[in-house]
Design an enzyme around this catalytic site. Structure first.
Site, PDB file in Angstrom:
ATOM      1  N   SER A  44    -107.088   4.740  35.327  1.00  0.00           N
ATOM      2  CA  SER A  44    -105.695   4.540  35.689  1.00  0.00           C
ATOM      3  C   SER A  44    -105.280   3.114  35.307  1.00  0.00           C
ATOM      4  O   SER A  44    -105.382   2.749  34.147  1.00  0.00           O
ATOM      5  CB  SER A  44    -105.491   4.832  37.180  1.00  0.00           C
ATOM      6  OG  SER A  44    -104.126   4.989  37.474  1.00  0.00           O
TER       7      SER A  44
ATOM      8  N   ASP B  83    -102.558  15.596  33.774  1.00  0.00           N
ATOM      9  CA  ASP B  83    -102.202  14.315  34.377  1.00  0.00           C
ATOM     10  C   ASP B  83    -100.783  13.977  33.964  1.00  0.00           C
ATOM     11  O   ASP B  83    -100.532  13.615  32.815  1.00  0.00           O
ATOM     12  CB  ASP B  83    -103.169  13.225  33.900  1.00  0.00           C
ATOM     13  CG  ASP B  83    -102.915  11.886  34.576  1.00  0.00           C
ATOM     14  OD1 ASP B  83    -101.947  11.786  35.356  1.00  0.00           O
ATOM     15  OD2 ASP B  83    -103.687  10.944  34.329  1.00  0.00           O
TER      16      ASP B  83
ATOM     17  N   HIS C 107    -105.057  13.656  37.275  1.00  0.00           N
ATOM     18  CA  HIS C 107    -105.435  12.244  37.225  1.00  0.00           C
ATOM     19  C   HIS C 107    -106.876  12.051  37.704  1.00  0.00           C
ATOM     20  O   HIS C 107    -107.444  10.977  37.538  1.00  0.00           O
ATOM     21  CB  HIS C 107    -104.463  11.442  38.100  1.00  0.00           C
ATOM     22  CG  HIS C 107    -104.367   9.984  37.753  1.00  0.00           C
ATOM     23  ND1 HIS C 107    -104.122   9.525  36.477  1.00  0.00           N
ATOM     24  CD2 HIS C 107    -104.489   8.869  38.515  1.00  0.00           C
ATOM     25  CE1 HIS C 107    -104.085   8.198  36.475  1.00  0.00           C
ATOM     26  NE2 HIS C 107    -104.306   7.782  37.701  1.00  0.00           N
TER      27      HIS C 107
END
Length: 633
Positions: free
Chosen positions: A492, A578, A610
């Site tokens: 991320s 995602d 994600h």
């Protein structure tokens, strides 16, 4: 002689067992403990244990009770006869629940009923997809009905195109009964389309069953209002962030006492995770990050008196306090983790300041393992601040040897890096594979004051990158670190960090791994679903040419603008579902690496978001992660 030989073999076997270390397969066989609450008589903790099955590629759950004073866990078939049902009104007359209802026309067949095989989707505003799901015109709504068989439900958000519980993660914690059972309070962001995508302004609404009228209890606040609960003396309490669009703002505890709202944590330099009231209604206990851990705090409630409000930290140690379950006498029941141990249920005595472990779901497994050692280290940053850095050492660590070393970059970007236990980014497992792990509490992490936490916003490629390099450079001075074998990994915002450091690391690192990372800030702004996040953290849109802060994000702080400097092998991981950091980010990064002739690999999970949640995909993730490190480090 046979007896001696037998005893020797047993001792050798036990010693061998003690030398075992964590593996990817074992990590995903651990039981995952989720507390559900105290039993109706408050003599037992009720909890769930979920265990993944790699073979079946799914998880199975069992339910247990456990005496609050300690003892053996007892399996139960279900929890309905053991737990108090919070969804039943205090007088027992009504039941509150939630269902998804179809309201908006979105699908092609909604507009053209005769074309029922069409898979078209038609949108007039943003919020057309969220997290990992496309908007099909369905909304979560709160209902109530008489608490008897066959009763019809009443939708208290009838025809409203808003969600309660909130998507994607909200559940029945998003709605509660008032103490008198005459009202239902619920959390909702009453915005739609583009307005929804650019805002964090949730509110707590109160629906009166008799009048069927709804009142906004938090209309004066523009940021998040969430986690409502009533004190034992009937005061509505919730968590509040002040600023609209800022999802990582300081989280405070607000109490509404006779129409006067008091912020109990306004003058405390921290942010609250979650809270629970004491039984007498005089104190609130809460969990908050502090110095690389999560600890238990308390704050008194003065009512309308002039008694000073005081926040006190109750626990301290290299562990995280997580769930707050309830009270038993002088004990508070919680869950605890550390980097070597998954969550278990503990009690903490508030008078003696002593701990007692209650559940032992994974205790026997850990007894067979040689675990890693975690050390706290404080590093001076380039601007003269002291930064906490966790250093995780391999099992059976030998300081006379040299170890390959990984710089771990945390996501968020404003997520605490504490003594948590991950089933993917597991430091104990990385160390068990022979790597030293360096995990800095760099700029942008809660637990070190509000100013430290906020400095990362609009400065993604600034001081935080110096913090990373300060951490790895400092630890690399140790004789046990092999400076020729440094790697950098993260997901991320941590993936963004990997992409950015790949362009500026000056040959420090020998390999990189980025999972669902932001590679191109401009295309990220154009495709992510929560626009408020990029508006705040990037400083604005890329077309705002007179916005110097935003333009710096899209040029200087854009990893794509540094791709010409890439010269190091990189593994890129991307989830197909995602929508937070969409697939194009991973594709662009992989294509850049390939076209530049850099050793690179794309690990793609079509059905993951994600995160990586399916057991077999998780094993592939671990397999490729460590295979890449073996190949390149």
């Amino acid at each position: 002689m046979k007896k001696v030989l037998f005893t020797t073999l047993i001792m050798m076997s036990l010693n061998a067992i003690g030398q075992n270390v964590m593996s990817p397969e074992l990590l995903w066989k651990l039981g995952r403990v989720t507390p559900l609450g105290l039993s109706k008589d408050e003599k037992n903790v009720v909890f769930k244990v979920t265990t993944p099955s790699i073979e079946e590629n799914k998880s199975h759950s069992k339910f247990y009770t456990l005496p609050v004073n300690g003892g053996n866990a007892t399996e139960i078939k279900d929890t309905k006869d053991v737990l108090k049902d919070k969804n039943v009104s205090p007088d027992g007359k009504f039941l509150v629940y939630n269902e998804e209802v179809k309201i908006d026309k979105v699908l092609g067949k909604d507009f053209y009923p005769n074309l029922d095989k069409s898979d078209a989707q038609i949108y007039d505003g943003l919020d057309y997809r969220h997290w990992d799901t496309w908007n099909e015109g369905k909304f979560n709504h709160v209902f109530y009905k008489e608490n008897k068989e066959g009763a019809a439900g009443i939708d208290i958000l009838r025809e409203e195109t808003f969600d309660s519980p909130q998507k994607p993660f909200g559940g029945d914690e998003d709605y509660i009964w008032s103490p008198d059972g005459k009202s239902i309070l619920y959390v909702c962001k009453k915005k739609a389309g583009t307005a929804y995508a650019i805002s964090t302004n949730t509110n707590i609404y109160e629906y009166n069953l008799e009048t069927q009228k709804t009142v906004n209890r938090t209309e004066d606040n523009l940021g998040y209002d969430m986690a409502p609960q009533f004190s034992p003396t009937g005061n509505l309490t919730w968590l509040q962030m002040k600023r609209d669009g800022y999802e990582a703002d300081k989280n405070d505890i607000i109490v509404d006492f006779k129409g006067i709202k008091t912020n109990l944590t306004a003058n405390w330099d921290g942010t609250v995770d979650h809270f629970i009231w004491s039984k007498d209604g005089k104190n609130v206990f809460f969990v908050a990050p502090v110095d690389g851990t999560k600890q238990l705090f308390t704050v008194n409630f003065p009512g309308l008196t002039r008694i000073a409000i005081t926040v006190r930290q109750l626990t301290n140690g290299d562990f995280d306090v997580n769930d707050l379950v309830g009270f038993s006498g002088d004990d508070i029941i919680v869950t605890r983790t550390d980097m070597n141990h998954a969550a278990e249920i503990f009690s903490y005595n508030l008078k003696k300041n002593t701990w007692k472990q209650l559940s032992n779901v994974n205790t026997e497994t850990y007894k067979t393992l040689t675990l890693s050692k975690t050390e706290k280290r404080y590093v001076t940053t380039t601007d003269g601040k002291k930064m906490l850095v966790w250093v995780i050492l391999p099992p059976n660590f030998d300081a006379t040897k040299k170890y390959p070393t990984l710089l771990y970059c945390q996501g968020g970007p404003q997520s605490a890096l504490t003594q948590s236990y991950s089933y993917r980014w597991n430091f104990s497992l990385m160390a068990a594979k022979g790597y030293v792990v360096v995990a800095p509490n760099r700029r942008g992490m809660p637990g070190h004051g509000v100013e430290w936490n906020e400095q990362i916003s609009k400065d993604w490629g600034g001081q935080v990158m110096d913090d990373y390099l300060s951490a790895i450079d400092d630890v690399a001075k140790e004789s046990y670190v092999d400076k020729s074998r440094l790697g950098c990994v993260g997901a991320s915002y941590g993936g963004y960090s990997v992409f950015y450091l790949a362009g500026i690391h000056n040959k420090r690192f020998k390999t990189f791994i980025a999972h669902d990372g932001v590679f191109n800030t401009q295309s990220m702004f154009g495709t992510t679903e929560e626009v408020f996040f990029n508006n705040w953290d990037f400083g604005g849109a890329y077309w705002e040419k007179d916005n110097a802060v935003a333009q710096k994000t899209y040029t200087t702080f854009n990893p794509a603008s540094l791709a010409q400097n890439w010269n190091t092998p990189i593994l890129i991981v991307q989830g197909g579902k995602d929508f937070r950091v969409p697939i194009g980010q991973g594709q662009e990064a992989f294509q850049a690496a390939q076209l530049r002739g850099i050793k690179s690999r794309l690990l793609y999970f079509p059905e993951e978001n994600h995160w990586v949640l399916k057991p077999q995909n998780a094993q592939v993730w671990q397999g490729e992660f460590f295979k890449w490190l073996k190949e390149t480090l």
